[in-house]
Design a protein around this motif. Structure first.
Motif, PDB file in Angstrom:
ATOM      1  N   ILE A   3       0.855  -1.180   0.000  1.00 35.98           N
ATOM      2  CA  ILE A   3       0.000   0.000   0.000  1.00 35.98           C
ATOM      3  C   ILE A   3       0.891   1.230   0.000  1.00 35.98           C
ATOM      4  O   ILE A   3       1.821   1.326   0.777  1.00 35.98           O
ATOM      5  N   TYR A   4       0.602   2.159  -0.848  1.00 38.97           N
ATOM      6  CA  TYR A   4       1.311   3.416  -0.895  1.00 38.97           C
ATOM      7  C   TYR A   4       0.389   4.492  -0.372  1.00 38.97           C
ATOM      8  O   TYR A   4      -0.783   4.543  -0.714  1.00 38.97           O
ATOM      9  N   THR A   5       0.925   5.360   0.446  1.00 39.46           N
ATOM     10  CA  THR A   5       0.121   6.441   1.006  1.00 39.46           C
ATOM     11  C   THR A   5       0.807   7.777   0.740  1.00 39.46           C
ATOM     12  O   THR A   5       2.002   7.931   1.011  1.00 39.46           O
ATOM     13  N   ILE A   6       0.054   8.686   0.198  1.00 44.76           N
ATOM     14  CA  ILE A   6       0.580  10.042   0.052  1.00 44.76           C
ATOM     15  C   ILE A   6       0.551  10.681   1.427  1.00 44.76           C
ATOM     16  O   ILE A   6      -0.511  10.868   2.019  1.00 44.76           O
ATOM     17  N   ALA A  54      -4.094  -9.360   9.018  1.00 49.55           N
ATOM     18  CA  ALA A  54      -2.894  -9.045   8.244  1.00 49.55           C
ATOM     19  C   ALA A  54      -2.071  -7.972   8.950  1.00 49.55           C
ATOM     20  O   ALA A  54      -2.595  -7.120   9.675  1.00 49.55           O
ATOM     21  N   THR A  55      -0.767  -8.035   8.730  1.00 48.31           N
ATOM     22  CA  THR A  55       0.164  -7.053   9.299  1.00 48.31           C
ATOM     23  C   THR A  55       0.645  -6.127   8.192  1.00 48.31           C
ATOM     24  O   THR A  55       1.077  -6.597   7.133  1.00 48.31           O
ATOM     25  N   GLU A  56       0.564  -4.816   8.411  1.00 50.28           N
ATOM     26  CA  GLU A  56       1.073  -3.841   7.460  1.00 50.28           C
ATOM     27  C   GLU A  56       2.212  -3.066   8.097  1.00 50.28           C
ATOM     28  O   GLU A  56       2.163  -2.719   9.276  1.00 50.28           O
ATOM     29  N   ALA A  57       3.244  -2.838   7.315  1.00 50.76           N
ATOM     30  CA  ALA A  57       4.400  -2.095   7.825  1.00 50.76           C
ATOM     31  C   ALA A  57       5.100  -1.408   6.658  1.00 50.76           C
ATOM     32  O   ALA A  57       4.947  -1.796   5.491  1.00 50.76           O
ATOM     33  N   LEU A  58       5.857  -0.378   6.972  1.00 53.94           N
ATOM     34  CA  LEU A  58       6.588   0.364   5.958  1.00 53.94           C
ATOM     35  C   LEU A  58       7.584  -0.528   5.236  1.00 53.94           C
ATOM     36  O   LEU A  58       8.196  -1.413   5.833  1.00 53.94           O
ATOM     37  N   ARG A  66       5.618   3.746   0.930  1.00 51.99           N
ATOM     38  CA  ARG A  66       5.162   2.411   0.549  1.00 51.99           C
ATOM     39  C   ARG A  66       4.966   1.543   1.794  1.00 51.99           C
ATOM     40  O   ARG A  66       5.824   1.477   2.673  1.00 51.99           O
ATOM     41  N   TYR A  67       3.833   0.874   1.848  1.00 54.20           N
ATOM     42  CA  TYR A  67       3.543  -0.125   2.886  1.00 54.20           C
ATOM     43  C   TYR A  67       3.403  -1.495   2.237  1.00 54.20           C
ATOM     44  O   TYR A  67       2.794  -1.620   1.176  1.00 54.20           O
ATOM     45  N   ASP A  68       3.960  -2.528   2.905  1.00 57.41           N
ATOM     46  CA  ASP A  68       3.775  -3.910   2.463  1.00 57.41           C
ATOM     47  C   ASP A  68       2.932  -4.655   3.495  1.00 57.41           C
ATOM     48  O   ASP A  68       2.816  -4.232   4.659  1.00 57.41           O
ATOM     49  N   LYS A  69       2.377  -5.776   3.054  1.00 60.52           N
ATOM     50  CA  LYS A  69       1.431  -6.495   3.903  1.00 60.52           C
ATOM     51  C   LYS A  69       1.854  -7.955   4.079  1.00 60.52           C
ATOM     52  O   LYS A  69       2.281  -8.609   3.128  1.00 60.52           O
ATOM     53  N   MET A  93      10.157  -6.169   5.565  1.00 63.71           N
ATOM     54  CA  MET A  93       9.143  -5.936   4.543  1.00 63.71           C
ATOM     55  C   MET A  93       9.798  -5.527   3.230  1.00 63.71           C
ATOM     56  O   MET A  93      10.411  -4.466   3.126  1.00 63.71           O
ATOM     57  N   ASN A  94       9.666  -6.405   2.237  1.00 64.79           N
ATOM     58  CA  ASN A  94      10.201  -6.092   0.907  1.00 64.79           C
ATOM     59  C   ASN A  94       9.239  -6.541  -0.183  1.00 64.79           C
ATOM     60  O   ASN A  94       9.633  -6.939  -1.264  1.00 64.79           O
ATOM     61  N   GLY A  95       7.980  -6.472   0.126  1.00 67.75           N
ATOM     62  CA  GLY A  95       6.937  -6.885  -0.796  1.00 67.75           C
ATOM     63  C   GLY A  95       5.859  -7.630  -0.033  1.00 67.75           C
ATOM     64  O   GLY A  95       6.111  -8.169   1.050  1.00 67.75           O
ATOM     65  N   ASP A  96       4.668  -7.645  -0.569  1.00 73.11           N
ATOM     66  CA  ASP A  96       3.600  -8.395   0.089  1.00 73.11           C
ATOM     67  C   ASP A  96       3.968  -9.872   0.158  1.00 73.11           C
ATOM     68  O   ASP A  96       4.575 -10.429  -0.767  1.00 73.11           O
ATOM     69  N   VAL A  97       3.604 -10.538   1.251  1.00 68.32           N
ATOM     70  CA  VAL A  97       3.946 -11.949   1.442  1.00 68.32           C
ATOM     71  C   VAL A  97       2.788 -12.660   2.130  1.00 68.32           C
ATOM     72  O   VAL A  97       2.063 -12.062   2.931  1.00 68.32           O
TER      73      VAL A  97
END
Length: 336
Positions: A1-4, A77-81, A58-61, A124-128
């Motif tokens: 997830i990308y956040t402005i 799910a866990t989301e992190a930068l 950018r956030y990955d999940k 975190m280097n991509g959704d997994v």
């Protein structure tokens, strides 16, 4: 997830959209535009100055998969930068699978990837997607007649093959392996004390079982009996370990018998006997038994004084009853 998350220079985002050439009509002045990793997004700016900055974070999940669990639920799910460490969640929803044990999370559904436990950190280097790792155990147990077993293992996969072995107690030989549940194991050779077993379907307990050995009992032959002044009758000629064997050893008149039993390297076997009926019995040990019989004459000696002799004093041997008869003798020391 990308956040402005921020922009500078006083511009407004005039248009935004998710997907290729897809534009929305929403106007945002600062924060809150979110879209998923992999989406194609375009932004249009109303420039008001010579220098404009748009910062996108950018956030990955991390998504959790139950991987054939029969009950329970997966964690949220866990989301992190991106490029930061996220903490792995444990089995908070009490996932369970019949016949299996939960052993953490793995990057592959078959458990062959990297395993993570609750509290571990993931970069975190991509959704997994992390899959519940289900493992089984193989328990090797002792049954009747088994002194020791080997081969128990845990944290193994269905379909894996393992070596198992068993050692029997004295007096037993190996009989068979059994499994519980029966469908969860396949033996290479179920009647061999050392074999391999393939674990199927789920955790399993395999049990080694022994069977009683049968041993022979050897007696003096007919010639030895005839020459030795005794006879053997009503004898048990063989039997299983720990069962009772018996025989009758009858001496000729005027003889008594010394009877012994041995097995193995001249180990003694305890005999129970009755001097009046000549019956013998014993518990069969872990080996063939040899019965030995020695006949010898016996007599009775008295220390008598002159007053003991007279017409009414009689000592004689009654061959009918095989007894020594003492008549009208005073008490004296007796010697056999």
């Amino acid at each position: 997830i990308y956040t402005i998350v921020d922009y500078y220079g006083g511009s407004d985002i005039a248009n935004w959209g998710v997907g290729d050439n897809s534009w929305g009509d929403r106007t945002a002045t600062k924060y809150g535009l979110n879209f998923k990793s992999g989406d194609k997004c375009k932004f249009q700016f109303n420039l008001k100055g010579s220098s404009q900055t748009l910062t996108i974070t950018r956030y990955d999940k991390i998504t959790y998969n139950s991987n054939s669990a029969t009950s329970g639920s997966v964690p949220s799910a866990t989301e992190a930068l991106y490029n930061t460490n996220a903490t792995i969640t444990g089995n908070t929803g009490n996932l369970q699978r019949t016949g299996f044990s939960f052993a953490g999370w793995n990057t592959k559904s078959d458990g062959s990837g990297t395993t993570y436990q609750a509290g571990d950190e993931y970069t975190m280097n991509g959704d997994v997607t992390l899959y519940a790792k289900w493992v089984v155990s193989l328990t090797v147990a002792k049954g009747t007649g088994i002194s020791s077993v080997d081969g128990s293992v845990s944290d193994i996969s269905v379909g894996s093959q393992h070596a198992i072995s068993a050692t029997t107690e004295d007096g037993y030989h190996f009989d068979t392996w059994t499994a519980s549940p029966a469908a969860n194991a396949e033996f290479t050779n179920a009647t061999s004390a050392s074999t391999n077993v393939t674990v199927k379907n789920g955790s399993v307990t395999v049990t080694a079982t022994g069977a009683l050995n049968s041993y022979n009992i050897h007696y003096p032959d007919a010639t030895a009996q005839a020459n030795g002044h005794f006879t053997i009758s009503d004898q048990t000629n063989s039997g299983n370990y720990t069962t009772t064997a018996s025989f009758t050893a009858t001496p000729a008149k005027g003889y008594r018998l010394k009877v012994t039993a041995t097995y193995g390297s001249n180990k003694s076997v305890s005999l129970t006997h009755d001097d009046f009926t000549y019956n013998y019995s014993f518990t069969i040990p872990a080996g063939d038994v040899t019965i030995s019989v020695t006949a010898y004459r016996y007599g009775l000696a008295y220390s008598l004084s002159s007053s003991d002799f007279g017409p009414s004093n009689v000592v004689y041997f009654n061959e009918t009853t095989d007894q020594i008869v003492l008549s009208n003798l005073a008490a004296h020391s007796v010697y056999k």
